[in-house]
Enzyme design. Structure first.
Site, PDB file in Angstrom:
ATOM      1  N   HIS A 205      38.405  40.872  26.567  1.00 58.25           N
ATOM      2  CA  HIS A 205      38.878  40.040  25.456  1.00 58.25           C
ATOM      3  C   HIS A 205      37.838  39.024  25.010  1.00 58.25           C
ATOM      4  CE1 HIS A 205      39.388  37.182  28.712  1.00 58.25           C
ATOM      5  NE2 HIS A 205      39.536  36.231  27.812  1.00 58.25           N
TER       6      HIS A 205
HETATM    7  C1  UD1 Z   1      41.372  32.027  24.749  1.00 58.72           C
HETATM    8  C2  UD1 Z   1      40.172  31.198  25.204  1.00 58.72           C
HETATM    9  C3  UD1 Z   1      39.366  31.999  26.224  1.00 58.72           C
HETATM   10  C4  UD1 Z   1      40.261  32.490  27.360  1.00 58.72           C
HETATM   11  C5  UD1 Z   1      41.471  33.226  26.804  1.00 58.72           C
HETATM   12  C6  UD1 Z   1      42.424  33.567  27.923  1.00 58.72           C
HETATM   13  C7  UD1 Z   1      39.112  29.659  23.604  1.00 58.72           C
HETATM   14  C8  UD1 Z   1      37.979  29.460  22.671  1.00 58.72           C
HETATM   15  N1  UD1 Z   1      39.274  30.899  24.094  1.00 58.72           N
HETATM   16  O1  UD1 Z   1      40.866  33.191  24.113  1.00 58.72           O
HETATM   17  O2  UD1 Z   1      38.345  31.181  26.763  1.00 58.72           O
HETATM   18  O3  UD1 Z   1      39.499  33.359  28.146  1.00 58.72           O
HETATM   19  O4  UD1 Z   1      42.158  32.381  25.869  1.00 58.72           O
HETATM   20  O5  UD1 Z   1      43.184  34.701  27.615  1.00 58.72           O
HETATM   21  O6  UD1 Z   1      39.842  28.734  23.876  1.00 58.72           O
HETATM   22  N2  UD1 Z   1      47.046  35.961  20.088  1.00 58.72           N
HETATM   23  C9  UD1 Z   1      48.331  36.457  20.124  1.00 58.72           C
HETATM   24  N3  UD1 Z   1      49.266  35.768  20.845  1.00 58.72           N
HETATM   25  C10 UD1 Z   1      48.973  34.631  21.515  1.00 58.72           C
HETATM   26  C11 UD1 Z   1      47.674  34.135  21.474  1.00 58.72           C
HETATM   27  C12 UD1 Z   1      46.723  34.813  20.752  1.00 58.72           C
HETATM   28  O7  UD1 Z   1      48.638  37.478  19.528  1.00 58.72           O
HETATM   29  O8  UD1 Z   1      49.877  34.081  22.158  1.00 58.72           O
HETATM   30  C13 UD1 Z   1      46.019  36.709  19.331  1.00 58.72           C
HETATM   31  C14 UD1 Z   1      45.855  36.176  17.900  1.00 58.72           C
HETATM   32  O9  UD1 Z   1      45.507  37.261  17.087  1.00 58.72           O
HETATM   33  C15 UD1 Z   1      44.676  35.229  18.043  1.00 58.72           C
HETATM   34  C16 UD1 Z   1      43.823  35.924  19.093  1.00 58.72           C
HETATM   35  O10 UD1 Z   1      44.755  36.520  19.985  1.00 58.72           O
HETATM   36  O11 UD1 Z   1      43.987  35.023  16.840  1.00 58.72           O
HETATM   37  C17 UD1 Z   1      42.882  35.010  19.860  1.00 58.72           C
HETATM   38  O12 UD1 Z   1      43.598  33.940  20.454  1.00 58.72           O
HETATM   39  P1  UD1 Z   1      42.817  32.589  20.882  1.00 58.72           P
HETATM   40  O13 UD1 Z   1      43.729  31.664  21.589  1.00 58.72           O
HETATM   41  O14 UD1 Z   1      42.058  32.049  19.718  1.00 58.72           O
HETATM   42  O15 UD1 Z   1      41.709  33.089  21.853  1.00 58.72           O
HETATM   43  P2  UD1 Z   1      41.766  34.032  23.126  1.00 58.72           P
HETATM   44  O16 UD1 Z   1      40.982  35.262  22.821  1.00 58.72           O
HETATM   45  O17 UD1 Z   1      43.150  34.193  23.598  1.00 58.72           O
HETATM   46  N1  UDP Z   2      46.120  38.430  33.836  1.00 54.53           N
HETATM   47  C1  UDP Z   2      47.471  38.751  33.778  1.00 54.53           C
HETATM   48  N2  UDP Z   2      47.853  39.809  33.011  1.00 54.53           N
HETATM   49  C2  UDP Z   2      46.968  40.566  32.302  1.00 54.53           C
HETATM   50  C3  UDP Z   2      45.595  40.238  32.382  1.00 54.53           C
HETATM   51  C4  UDP Z   2      45.199  39.152  33.146  1.00 54.53           C
HETATM   52  O1  UDP Z   2      48.303  38.103  34.421  1.00 54.53           O
HETATM   53  O2  UDP Z   2      47.399  41.508  31.617  1.00 54.53           O
HETATM   54  C5  UDP Z   2      45.710  37.230  34.603  1.00 54.53           C
HETATM   55  C6  UDP Z   2      44.667  37.472  35.664  1.00 54.53           C
HETATM   56  O3  UDP Z   2      45.280  37.737  36.901  1.00 54.53           O
HETATM   57  C7  UDP Z   2      43.887  36.166  35.678  1.00 54.53           C
HETATM   58  C8  UDP Z   2      44.047  35.627  34.280  1.00 54.53           C
HETATM   59  O4  UDP Z   2      45.115  36.348  33.681  1.00 54.53           O
HETATM   60  O5  UDP Z   2      44.465  35.222  36.576  1.00 54.53           O
HETATM   61  C9  UDP Z   2      42.777  35.832  33.503  1.00 54.53           C
HETATM   62  O6  UDP Z   2      43.005  35.516  32.167  1.00 54.53           O
HETATM   63  P1  UDP Z   2      42.045  35.971  31.008  1.00 54.53           P
HETATM   64  O7  UDP Z   2      41.268  37.160  31.422  1.00 54.53           O
HETATM   65  O8  UDP Z   2      42.891  36.075  29.794  1.00 54.53           O
HETATM   66  O9  UDP Z   2      41.128  34.685  30.781  1.00 54.53           O
HETATM   67  P2  UDP Z   2      39.769  34.165  31.434  1.00 54.53           P
HETATM   68  O10 UDP Z   2      39.942  34.069  32.890  1.00 54.53           O
HETATM   69  O11 UDP Z   2      38.679  35.093  31.003  1.00 54.53           O
HETATM   70  O12 UDP Z   2      39.600  32.833  30.777  1.00 54.53           O
END
Ligand code: UD1
Ligand code: UDP
Length: 361
Positions: A205
Site C-alpha cells: 500500500h
Molecule cells: C496511511 C499512512 C501510512 C500508513 C497507512 C496504514 C499517511 C501519509 N499515510 O496511508 O503511513 O502506512 O495509513 O494503513 O498518513 N481509504 C479507504 N478507507 C479508509 C481509509 C482510506 O477507502 O478508511 C482509501 C481512500 O481511497 C484514500 C486512500 O485509501 O484516499 C489512502 O488513505 P490515506 O489515509 O490517505 O493513506 P493510507 O494509504 O491509508
Molecule cells: N494488518 C491487518 N490486516 C490487514 C493488513 C495488515 O490487521 O489486512 C495489520 C498488520 O498486522 C500490522 C498493521 O496492520 O500490525 C500494518 O498496517 P499497514 O501495513 O497498513 O501500515 P504500516 O505499518 O505500513 O504503517
C-alpha cells in the site's frame, strides 16, 4: 495527570492498544481521540472491537484527502479539544499525517507530546512518512525509541539524551497479547483455502508502489513470479488504483478486502514467507520468525535486515525469488519484550525519569 491518546489509522490503533489497556489497568485519567484518517470498518472499527478498546471520546471525522488537506483538518479539529480537555500529555504513534498534525497541535498549546516509535529513519525524503517522523520527533517532549539505533539517530540530530527513552516497540506487546486469541478464533485459512506453509502472504500500500499505475503493474507482475499460491488482503488505496486502471490480477493470487488483526496474524504466522512494503508487517514477521521480503529500496526497520529476517528487493522479480529461496537461520526479535507500554506510562507518569541508558533493561 491526564493523558490524551491520538490514533488515526489501522497501525496506530493496533500499536496504541497496549498503551490504552495499560491506562485502563492503572485506572488513569485518559481519553482517546480518533482523527478518522481511517474510517472504513475493515481499517478502523474492526480493530476497536477485536482489541476490546473503548470507543474514542472524540472522532475528528477528517477522512481521506491530500496531505495538506488531511493534516490541516486534523490540526484545526484537534485544537479546541486539546484546549478544553487540557491533557498533560498527548501520545501519538508512528509516522502518519495524524501523528504530525497531533504533535504540532499539542506543541503549539504547550501540551507535552510523547512520540511512540520515535527515531525511525528510512533516509528516503520522498516518503510522506519520513517528514512526518522527523517533524514529530523534533517537536516532541518524550521520544520513545525502539532500539539503540533510533537513540543514535535522534542524538545525531541534536536531541538531548535526557529526552530520549529506549523502550522497545508496542507491536511486541500487541502481538503477544493477541496471538493466542488469533489462533483460537480465526477461520481465515479454511475460508480462503490456504494450507499451513503452503502459500505466500503479500501486502502493498506504499504510495511509491501503488499510486502510479505503472509501478502497481510491476507489483502485480512480481506476484506472478512468486513460486506458489499468494494471498493478499488488499488495502483500499491499492484496490482503488487496480479498479480505476482495470489491472488484471494473476492466476496464483487469492485476494480479499483488508482483514482484522486475528485473521492477519493467523495468515502471517502460517505463511511460507511474506512479501510486503508495510512497516508493521516487517516487524511482525521478524517477531514471529517468518521470513520477509520487502519490496522497497529502503527500510526504517533495518534491524530486521541485520538479523536476517528481511531482505530489500525493490520491485525486482529475480531478487525477490532469490530472497524467497534464501537459507534461513533463526534470529532473535530485536523489538523488545512485550512490556513497552508499561515503560512508556512509567516514564510519562514520572516527571523525573532517568536518561536513555537506564530505561529498558
Ligand atoms: C496511511 C499512512 C501510512 C500508513 C497507512 C496504514 C499517511 C501519509 N499515510 O496511508 O503511513 O502506512 O495509513 O494503513 O498518513 N481509504 C479507504 N478507507 C479508509 C481509509 C482510506 O477507502 O478508511 C482509501 C481512500 O481511497 C484514500 C486512500 O485509501 O484516499 C489512502 O488513505 P490515506 O489515509 O490517505 O493513506 P493510507 O494509504 O491509508
Ligand atoms: N494488518 C491487518 N490486516 C490487514 C493488513 C495488515 O490487521 O489486512 C495489520 C498488520 O498486522 C500490522 C498493521 O496492520 O500490525 C500494518 O498496517 P499497514 O501495513 O497498513 O501500515 P504500516 O505499518 O505500513 O504503517
Amino acid at each position: 495527570m491526564k493523558i490524551a491518546i491520538l490514533v488515526g489509522t489501522r497501525p496506530e490503533i493496533i500499536k496504541m492498544a497496549p498503551v490504552i489497556r495499560e491506562c485502563q489497568k492503572r485506572k488513569l485519567d485518559y481519553l482517546i481521540i480518533h482523527s478518522k484518517q481511517h474510517y472504513s470498518e475493515k481499517l478502523d472499527g474492526i480493530f476497536f472491537s477485536e482489541l476490546d478498546l473503548p470507543p474514542p471520546k472524540y472522532n475528528l471525522n477528517v477522512g481521506s484527502g491530500g496531505h495538506a488537506n488531511q493534516t490541516g483538518r486534523i490540526l484545526i479539529a484537534l485544537e479546541p479539544i486539546l484546549m478544553s480537555e487540557k491533557p498533560d500529555v498527548l501520545l501519538v504513534q508512528g509516522d502518519t499525517n495524524t501523528v504530525v498534525a497531533g504533535a504540532l497541535a499539542a506543541n503549539k498549546l504547550h501540551i507535552k507530546v510523547g512520540h511512540v516509535e520515535a527515531g525511525l529513519r528510512s533516509f528516503d525524503q520522498t516518503m510522506p512518512e519520513e517528514s512526518n517522523r522527523i517533524i514529530a520527533d523534533h517537536i516532541s517532549d518524550y521520544r520513545f525509541a525502539v532500539t539503540d539505533l533510533q537513540v543514535d539517530y535522534l542524538k545525531k540530530e541534536g536531541i538531548p539524551e535526557s529526552k530520549i527513552f529506549k523502550v522497545g516497540n508496542t507491536i511486541v506487546d500487541a502481538l503477544l497479547s493477541h496471538r493466542g486469541r488469533a489462533e483460537k478464533t480465526s477461520q481465515i485459512l479454511s475460508a480462503l483455502k490456504l494450507q499451513t506453509k503452503g502459500y505466500y502472504l503479500f501486502t502493498s500500500h506504499r504510495a511509491a508502489n501503488v499510486d502510479d499505475p505503472d509501478a502497481l503493474k510491476e507489483i502485480i507482475q512480481l506476484i506472478a513470479k512468486i513460486p506458489g499460491q499468494v494471498c493478499w488482503p488488499i488495502h483500499y488505496r491499492t484496490q482503488k488504483v487496480l479498479k480505476e486502471n482495470k489491472i488484471d490480477l494473476p492466476g496464483n493470487l487469492t485476494w480479499t478486502d483488508p482483514v482484522g488483526y486475528s485473521d492477519f496474524l493467523n495468515m502471517l504466522s502460517n505463511c511460507a514467507a511474506v512479501i510486503t512494503d508495510s512497516g508493521g508487517v516487517q516487524e511482525e514477521a521478524c517477531i514471529l520468525g517468518v521470513p520477509c521480503v520487502t519490496i522497497r529500496d529502503s527500510t526504517e526497520r533495518p534491524e530486521t535486515v541485520a538479523v536476517g529476517a528481511n531482505v530489500l528487493v525493490h520491485r525486482n522479480a529475480e531478487a525477490m525469488v532469490a530472497a524467497l529461496n534464501r537459507p534461513i537461520t533463526p534470529w532473535t526479535n530485536p523489538f523488545g519484550d512485550g512490556h513497552t507500554a508499561e515503560r512508556i506510562l512509567n516514564i510519562v507518569m514520572d516527571q523525573s525519569v532517568q536518561p536513555v541508558a537506564q530505561t529498558q533493561d
